[in-house]
Design a protein around this motif. Structure first.
Motif, PDB file in Angstrom:
ATOM      1  N   ARG A  83      -5.475  -0.911   0.017  1.00  0.00           N
ATOM      2  CA  ARG A  83      -6.365   0.110  -0.540  1.00  0.00           C
ATOM      3  C   ARG A  83      -5.555   1.385  -0.735  1.00  0.00           C
ATOM      4  NH1 ARG A  83      -7.005  -0.180   4.869  1.00  0.00           N
ATOM      5  NH2 ARG A  83      -6.917   1.775   6.026  1.00  0.00           N
ATOM      6  N   LEU A  84      -6.101   2.270  -1.510  1.00  0.00           N
ATOM      7  CA  LEU A  84      -5.498   3.586  -1.734  1.00  0.00           C
ATOM      8  C   LEU A  84      -6.198   4.633  -0.877  1.00  0.00           C
ATOM      9  CD1 LEU A  84      -4.861   3.754  -5.568  1.00  0.00           C
ATOM     10  CD2 LEU A  84      -3.187   3.596  -3.754  1.00  0.00           C
ATOM     11  N   GLU A  99      -6.145  -4.759   4.625  1.00  0.00           N
ATOM     12  CA  GLU A  99      -6.691  -4.767   3.269  1.00  0.00           C
ATOM     13  C   GLU A  99      -5.967  -3.702   2.454  1.00  0.00           C
ATOM     14  OE1 GLU A  99      -8.602  -7.013   2.254  1.00  0.00           O
ATOM     15  OE2 GLU A  99      -9.287  -7.877   4.151  1.00  0.00           O
ATOM     16  N   GLN A 132       0.833  -1.201   0.000  1.00  0.00           N
ATOM     17  CA  GLN A 132       0.000   0.000   0.000  1.00  0.00           C
ATOM     18  C   GLN A 132       0.871   1.256   0.000  1.00  0.00           C
ATOM     19  OE1 GLN A 132      -3.185  -0.294   2.790  1.00  0.00           O
ATOM     20  NE2 GLN A 132      -3.537   1.904   2.868  1.00  0.00           N
ATOM     21  N   GLN A 172       2.125   1.811  -3.480  1.00  0.00           N
ATOM     22  CA  GLN A 172       1.094   2.347  -4.365  1.00  0.00           C
ATOM     23  C   GLN A 172       0.967   3.856  -4.195  1.00  0.00           C
ATOM     24  OE1 GLN A 172      -2.437   0.049  -3.555  1.00  0.00           O
ATOM     25  NE2 GLN A 172      -1.935  -1.486  -5.088  1.00  0.00           N
TER      26      GLN A 172
END
Length: 523
Positions: A522-523, A520, A335, A338
């Motif tokens: 996620r952005l 989890e 994450q 990202q």
């Protein structure tokens, strides 16, 4: 000859075959060479303890969580990462600024035989407040004042200006998500450090429980060897009485004495194993004073197999995917990477900023009057656009490409780590299942070996058996008892290792620590 060397030679002589008259000579040699106190000296590794302390398994774990130096150092990592988050948050903090300078210019000029002296002096001061916002907005509120005097003016002039300037990024740096990347990355680093600490705690508890059961095993082995040594000595006494009574040949004493020597050797090794097991446990438990090195630790808990069962393999695998600290930490790294792609993508954009400056000035012959004698309703206003674009933009392109490749790399690392975690869980589960199945078989083996020893002892008493057969039966029984004890303790250790491999050890031990939930991406 030193006693250690003599004992070694005696033990070696006990393993040599002897027959006939040579056997009788060897027996006599043993009686003369082996000092009586040597049979009693079985504690060369035991130190005189300053104190003695009895610990349960739960108490050992609690002390390790409180005192372990490695855990203290690991906890500091989270605090260290928190300073980086505060540092990134400070980027959006308002800042006060102030400056003051003095400028003076003096000139002398000659004109048609005359010398003209001129001067110019200015004192300037400025103070204000500036702040950058996550929206890509830079705000500056300032007050500027100056005092000017020169040879061209007959009076001193004061000027004061209050103004507000705003700069808004429209392309590069104009999106909130890209401007908050560094802060969000620092926050993810803090969260990742919590999972790292959780993994360290789980491994620490696994080590503590493993060393605790090693100590239990060492105590059990000492008790077994002490009992076996007592039985071997009783068998030796019985054999010597039979020899003196003429019921047995002198050679029967060789195997009985060899058995006593082997049991002493095993007891010495067991005591050495206990010393090492205690030191390994003490290192994990003790704090600043290091007082446990000279304290004799006594384990109070027992490995009760009835309390520990194996769940289906698929259950442990599923738990590992959700709860293993290293997997969740790696997901946070994915994450974070990202977010790096988001930041570098923003760097590909050209820079286009809108700016506006608004202010009002006052002029007077004193500083205090500049605030009253302003320009009425007059003001100054400036607005415009500023554009910037590097030709080629190769640095930003390379940085963005590197971020995308790194993201792909860490995703592959995560997939590989998940496979390794599953393999770890499966291997530990198979070992635990195998060891648990062996326990019942080894219990039956011990019972059969006990019966076999009783048979050989009975045969020896009635003259149908030999001391060598009794010694072999004793040796087999000792080995089977040791194997059973090791297997029971090993299953208890594997139970802990399986919970650690599935990431649920802290949950089963009722220990609350950060990082219990699945991450989890996620952005």
């Amino acid at each position: 000859m030193p006693r250690k060397t003599l004992t070694f030679l005696v033990a070696l002589a006990l393993t040599l075959p002897a027959q006939g008259a040579d056997a009788q000579d060897a027996t006599e040699g043993l009686r003369l060479s082996l000092p009586a106190e040597a049979l009693l000296d079985t504690r060369p590794f035991e130190r005189e303890a300053v104190a003695e302390e009895t610990l349960s398994l739960e108490e050992a774990v609690a002390r390790a969580l409180e005192n372990n130096r490695g855990l203290r150092a690991e906890r500091l990592q989270t605090a260290i990462q928190g300073t980086f988050e505060a540092q990134e948050r400070s980027v959006f903090d308002p800042a006060l600024f102030a400056e003051f300078d003095v400028f003076r210019d003096r000139e002398e000029r000659e004109f048609e035989g005359f010398t003209q002296d001129s001067f110019f002096s200015e004192r300037r001061g400025q103070a204000g407040l500036q702040q950058s916002l996550p929206t890509g907005t830079d705000l500056t509120l300032s007050v500027r004042s100056s005092r000017v005097s020169s040879s061209f003016q007959n009076q001193i002039e004061y000027t004061t200006r209050a103004g507000l300037s705003l700069t808004q990024a429209l392309l590069r740096g104009g999106r909130i998500e890209s401007n908050l990347v560094r802060l969000r990355q620092a926050s993810l680093d803090v969260e990742a450090s919590e999972y790292e600490v959780r993994g360290f705690v789980e491994q620490l508890i696994t080590d503590v429980e493993g060393r605790y059961w090693d100590l239990v095993l060492a105590d059990e082995q000492i008790a077994i060897f002490e009992e076996a040594l007592a039985v071997a000595r009783a068998q030796l006494d019985q054999t010597e009485r039979r020899i003196r009574a003429g019921d047995r040949p002198e050679t029967e004493a060789v195997s009985a004495r060899a058995e006593v020597a082997l049991r002493r050797q095993g007891l010495i090794d067991a005591r050495a194993d206990r010393a090492r097991a205690q030191d390994a446990l003490a290192r994990l438990l003790q704090g600043d004073n290091g007082g446990l090195w000279d304290t004799r630790l006594e384990a109070r808990s027992e490995p009760e197999l009835e309390r520990y069962t194996l769940e289906p393999l698929d259950a442990y695998v599923a738990l590992a995917r959700d709860h293993r600290a290293d997997l969740n930490e790696t997901r946070l790294r994915v994450q974070r990477n990202q977010l790096e792609v988001v930041r570098t993508r923003n760097g590909l954009l050209p820079r286009l900023d809108f700016f506006v400056t608004l202010g009002q000035s006052g002029y007077a012959d004193s500083f205090s009057r500049t605030w009253r004698d302003r320009q009425g309703d007059g003001y100054d206003l400036a607005a415009g656009l500023r554009f910037e674009m590097p030709i080629g933009n190769r640095a930003a392109e390379a940085e963005h490409t590197r971020a995308r490749l790194t993201r792909q790399q860490i995703q592959e690392t995560l997939a590989n780590l998940e496979q390794l975690a599953i393999e770890d869980v499966r291997a530990t589960w198979f070992d635990a299942a195998r060891v648990r199945e062996q326990i019942q078989a080894q219990k039956e083996t011990v019972e059969l070996q006990e019966e076999l020893l009783r048979v050989e002892q009975t045969r020896f008493r009635v003259g149908a058996g030999t001391a060598l057969a009794v010694a072999q039966a004793q040796r087999d029984l000792l080995e089977s008892r040791l194997n059973l004890t090791e297997t029971v303790v090993r299953f208890r250790q594997l139970s802990t290792e399986l919970l650690n491999a599935s990431g649920t050890l802290l949950l089963h031990r009722g220990i609350d620590a950060p990082g219990a939930e699945r991450v989890e991406i996620r952005l």
